[in-house]
Design a protein around this motif. Structure first.
Motif, PDB file in Angstrom:
ATOM      1  N   ASP A   1       0.836  -1.208   0.000  1.00  0.00           N
ATOM      2  CA  ASP A   1       0.000   0.000   0.000  1.00  0.00           C
ATOM      3  C   ASP A   1       0.866   1.251   0.000  1.00  0.00           C
ATOM      4  O   ASP A   1       0.617   2.210  -0.722  1.00  0.00           O
ATOM      5  CB  ASP A   1      -0.914   0.022   1.229  1.00  0.00           C
ATOM      6  CG  ASP A   1      -2.059  -0.958   1.074  1.00  0.00           C
ATOM      7  OD1 ASP A   1      -2.738  -0.909   0.042  1.00  0.00           O
ATOM      8  OD2 ASP A   1      -2.258  -1.776   1.981  1.00  0.00           O
ATOM      9  N   GLN A   2       1.898   1.231   0.845  1.00  0.00           N
ATOM     10  CA  GLN A   2       2.778   2.385   0.961  1.00  0.00           C
ATOM     11  C   GLN A   2       3.541   2.616  -0.345  1.00  0.00           C
ATOM     12  O   GLN A   2       3.607   3.739  -0.854  1.00  0.00           O
ATOM     13  CB  GLN A   2       3.754   2.160   2.131  1.00  0.00           C
ATOM     14  CG  GLN A   2       4.719   3.304   2.392  1.00  0.00           C
ATOM     15  CD  GLN A   2       4.018   4.570   2.898  1.00  0.00           C
ATOM     16  OE1 GLN A   2       3.008   4.494   3.588  1.00  0.00           O
ATOM     17  NE2 GLN A   2       4.545   5.725   2.518  1.00  0.00           N
ATOM     18  N   LEU A   3       4.089   1.540  -0.897  1.00  0.00           N
ATOM     19  CA  LEU A   3       4.882   1.693  -2.125  1.00  0.00           C
ATOM     20  C   LEU A   3       3.999   2.150  -3.285  1.00  0.00           C
ATOM     21  O   LEU A   3       4.379   3.044  -4.053  1.00  0.00           O
ATOM     22  CB  LEU A   3       5.595   0.368  -2.459  1.00  0.00           C
ATOM     23  CG  LEU A   3       6.515   0.411  -3.688  1.00  0.00           C
ATOM     24  CD1 LEU A   3       7.555   1.523  -3.588  1.00  0.00           C
ATOM     25  CD2 LEU A   3       7.215  -0.941  -3.893  1.00  0.00           C
ATOM     26  N   ALA A   4       2.800   1.573  -3.397  1.00  0.00           N
ATOM     27  CA  ALA A   4       1.888   1.979  -4.486  1.00  0.00           C
ATOM     28  C   ALA A   4       1.528   3.455  -4.358  1.00  0.00           C
ATOM     29  O   ALA A   4       1.508   4.192  -5.345  1.00  0.00           O
ATOM     30  CB  ALA A   4       0.631   1.105  -4.459  1.00  0.00           C
ATOM     31  N   PHE A   5       1.273   3.912  -3.134  1.00  0.00           N
ATOM     32  CA  PHE A   5       0.963   5.323  -2.887  1.00  0.00           C
ATOM     33  C   PHE A   5       2.086   6.205  -3.416  1.00  0.00           C
ATOM     34  O   PHE A   5       1.860   7.181  -4.127  1.00  0.00           O
ATOM     35  CB  PHE A   5       0.776   5.538  -1.373  1.00  0.00           C
ATOM     36  CG  PHE A   5       0.572   6.968  -0.951  1.00  0.00           C
ATOM     37  CD1 PHE A   5      -0.709   7.489  -0.802  1.00  0.00           C
ATOM     38  CD2 PHE A   5       1.655   7.813  -0.689  1.00  0.00           C
ATOM     39  CE1 PHE A   5      -0.908   8.811  -0.395  1.00  0.00           C
ATOM     40  CE2 PHE A   5       1.469   9.137  -0.289  1.00  0.00           C
ATOM     41  CZ  PHE A   5       0.179   9.636  -0.151  1.00  0.00           C
TER      42      PHE A   5
ATOM     43  N   PHE B   1       4.249  13.656  -2.602  1.00  0.00           N
ATOM     44  CA  PHE B   1       3.594  12.947  -1.483  1.00  0.00           C
ATOM     45  C   PHE B   1       2.476  13.801  -0.880  1.00  0.00           C
ATOM     46  O   PHE B   1       1.400  13.303  -0.552  1.00  0.00           O
ATOM     47  CB  PHE B   1       4.612  12.592  -0.396  1.00  0.00           C
ATOM     48  CG  PHE B   1       5.717  11.675  -0.862  1.00  0.00           C
ATOM     49  CD1 PHE B   1       5.474  10.689  -1.815  1.00  0.00           C
ATOM     50  CD2 PHE B   1       7.008  11.796  -0.357  1.00  0.00           C
ATOM     51  CE1 PHE B   1       6.494   9.836  -2.249  1.00  0.00           C
ATOM     52  CE2 PHE B   1       8.026  10.943  -0.783  1.00  0.00           C
ATOM     53  CZ  PHE B   1       7.777   9.970  -1.726  1.00  0.00           C
ATOM     54  N   LEU B   2       2.735  15.112  -0.729  1.00  0.00           N
ATOM     55  CA  LEU B   2       1.718  15.992  -0.158  1.00  0.00           C
ATOM     56  C   LEU B   2       0.468  16.022  -1.042  1.00  0.00           C
ATOM     57  O   LEU B   2      -0.662  15.839  -0.574  1.00  0.00           O
ATOM     58  CB  LEU B   2       2.258  17.421  -0.013  1.00  0.00           C
ATOM     59  CG  LEU B   2       3.572  17.645   0.757  1.00  0.00           C
ATOM     60  CD1 LEU B   2       3.860  19.138   0.877  1.00  0.00           C
ATOM     61  CD2 LEU B   2       3.526  17.004   2.133  1.00  0.00           C
ATOM     62  N   GLU B   3       0.684  16.247  -2.327  1.00  0.00           N
ATOM     63  CA  GLU B   3      -0.462  16.393  -3.228  1.00  0.00           C
ATOM     64  C   GLU B   3      -1.251  15.096  -3.371  1.00  0.00           C
ATOM     65  O   GLU B   3      -2.466  15.100  -3.508  1.00  0.00           O
ATOM     66  CB  GLU B   3       0.013  16.859  -4.608  1.00  0.00           C
ATOM     67  CG  GLU B   3       0.804  18.146  -4.490  1.00  0.00           C
ATOM     68  CD  GLU B   3       0.522  19.140  -5.591  1.00  0.00           C
ATOM     69  OE1 GLU B   3       0.099  18.735  -6.684  1.00  0.00           O
ATOM     70  OE2 GLU B   3       0.729  20.342  -5.341  1.00  0.00           O
ATOM     71  N   MET B   4      -0.511  13.974  -3.347  1.00  0.00           N
ATOM     72  CA  MET B   4      -1.173  12.676  -3.442  1.00  0.00           C
ATOM     73  C   MET B   4      -2.082  12.460  -2.226  1.00  0.00           C
ATOM     74  O   MET B   4      -3.198  11.962  -2.352  1.00  0.00           O
ATOM     75  CB  MET B   4      -0.115  11.575  -3.513  1.00  0.00           C
ATOM     76  CG  MET B   4      -0.678  10.180  -3.638  1.00  0.00           C
ATOM     77  SD  MET B   4      -1.313   9.848  -5.309  1.00  0.00           S
ATOM     78  CE  MET B   4      -1.751   8.109  -5.099  1.00  0.00           C
TER      79      MET B   4
ATOM     80  N   ALA C   1       1.542   9.635   3.509  1.00  0.00           N
ATOM     81  CA  ALA C   1       2.413  10.746   3.094  1.00  0.00           C
ATOM     82  C   ALA C   1       3.465  11.015   4.169  1.00  0.00           C
ATOM     83  O   ALA C   1       4.627  11.271   3.860  1.00  0.00           O
ATOM     84  CB  ALA C   1       1.582  11.991   2.825  1.00  0.00           C
ATOM     85  N   ARG C   2       3.062  10.937   5.446  1.00  0.00           N
ATOM     86  CA  ARG C   2       4.033  11.196   6.526  1.00  0.00           C
ATOM     87  C   ARG C   2       5.132  10.143   6.529  1.00  0.00           C
ATOM     88  O   ARG C   2       6.314  10.456   6.687  1.00  0.00           O
ATOM     89  CB  ARG C   2       3.318  11.239   7.888  1.00  0.00           C
ATOM     90  CG  ARG C   2       2.511  12.509   8.049  1.00  0.00           C
ATOM     91  CD  ARG C   2       1.979  12.735   9.471  1.00  0.00           C
ATOM     92  NE  ARG C   2       1.147  13.936   9.423  1.00  0.00           N
ATOM     93  CZ  ARG C   2      -0.174  13.948   9.273  1.00  0.00           C
ATOM     94  NH1 ARG C   2      -0.853  12.808   9.203  1.00  0.00           N
ATOM     95  NH2 ARG C   2      -0.833  15.095   9.192  1.00  0.00           N
TER      96      ARG C   2
END
Lengths: 212, 212
Positions: free
Chosen positions: A163-167, B172-175, B192-193
């Motif tokens: 989940d983290q990597l896909a994000f 990461f922020l925008e996602m 994101a964090r």
């Protein structure tokens, strides 16, 4: 009689096929327009003029603006699948498929498959506050895409948190599209490629990079 | 005469101040509406009704819909600076300031400073294909923000490629904002964090994390 019936079938088929072709043409153009001006920018009259078909001809295919918008979203999704998802299926599930998928997405955006960049990025913000079937359809395709990336990531045994990597990977893709479309940044796609490469290397799948 | 003049000044000041307050109220509400429905969703009539001011009163402040939109963008930028940029200035340039800045951005989006999430994300896609002063203003603030993140990153000596790192952090922020607004994903901000923390650690600035 049998012969007559078969001629009739051929005639019907010909008409059906022409109709299908017109429909595809209309939706292709509709998706192009929507990627730049949004789905609200679509009008049956404008499409008819641009494609030199009668307004009633366009209307016959869709019946309402909402139907035209929904069909446009589906047509864009089909183009997306053909251009991004399908080519990656030549590789078995795993890192090579993931790489093809991410490269395919960046090429789809960078080559302006749709003139406004990613079709879904363009229409998502437009519809996120307009409840209804069009928003549900757009959001549905967005969720499907996110799940598909997640599954593809999860098929790589070394990945601890799919989940983290896909994000993070999808974040790089969308950022490249946004920076290119909004700020004309010529380095955006290269930065996304570097980010993807680094992140995959960091995720413990470095071996296959070193072998290249 | 002197006394009279001073009373006059006080009266003018009072009026000016009341006017300023009304103007601020109008713009605050306008920015809230625009973050959900877009800047085209703003109407002088609607703002007047909601805020119980006369339509001519609202009109007197802005004169045209375009002026209202431009003032709304500037007001949103001022709120953004106050909430995200200024609090990070308590730290000297370096890693601690960058962390405060990124945390501040995520809180600004997650706490729904604007009900539709990040104001600029919401209006960017709406205006990217509408050339004019409103688009230029939105794009200008977007570029300023990107440059500011880049400068903040560049102030950390260990960072080898500030453009690359700034690209990834903003991604990461925008996602997180997009996933939360569009898909109601409750994990988006936490992802994101985690992504920010990992990426900063990887960028060779790990020492300060270990010290905490």
């Amino acid at each position: 009689m049998v012969k007559g019936a078969s001629v009739e079938v051929v005639k019907v088929d010909g008409r059906v096929e022409r109709g299908e072709q017109t429909r595809r043409q209309i939706l292709r153009r509709a998706a192009e327009i929507a990627s730049v001006e949004g789905l609200e920018g679509l009008s049956i009259g404008r499409l008819a003029t641009e494609l030199e078909v009668s307004k009633s001809g366009v209307f016959a295919h869709f019946g309402s603006k909402e139907e035209l918008q929904l069909s446009t979203v589906r047509a864009a999704a089909a183009i997306f699948v053909r251009q991004v998802v399908e080519p990656a299926l030549v590789e078995p599930p795993g890192r090579a498929r993931l790489e093809l998928l991410l490269d395919g997405w960046l090429a789809y955006s960078e080559n302006r498959t749709f003139p406004g960049g990613c079709f879904f990025y363009a229409v998502q913000a437009e519809f996120d506050a307009r409840p209804g079937r069009v928003r549900d359809s757009i959001a549905g395709f967005g969720r499907e895409w996110n799940s598909y990336v997640r599954e593809t990531v999860a098929a790589i045994p070394e990945v601890a948190d799919p989940d983290q990597l896909a994000f993070e990977l999808v974040a790089f893709l969308e950022m490249a599209n946004a920076q290119s479309v909004l700020h004309d940044d010529p380095h955006a796609y290269e930065r996304a490629r570097v980010a993807v490469r680094n992140r995959l290397a960091q995720a413990g799948t470095a071996a296959s990079t070193a072998l290249r």
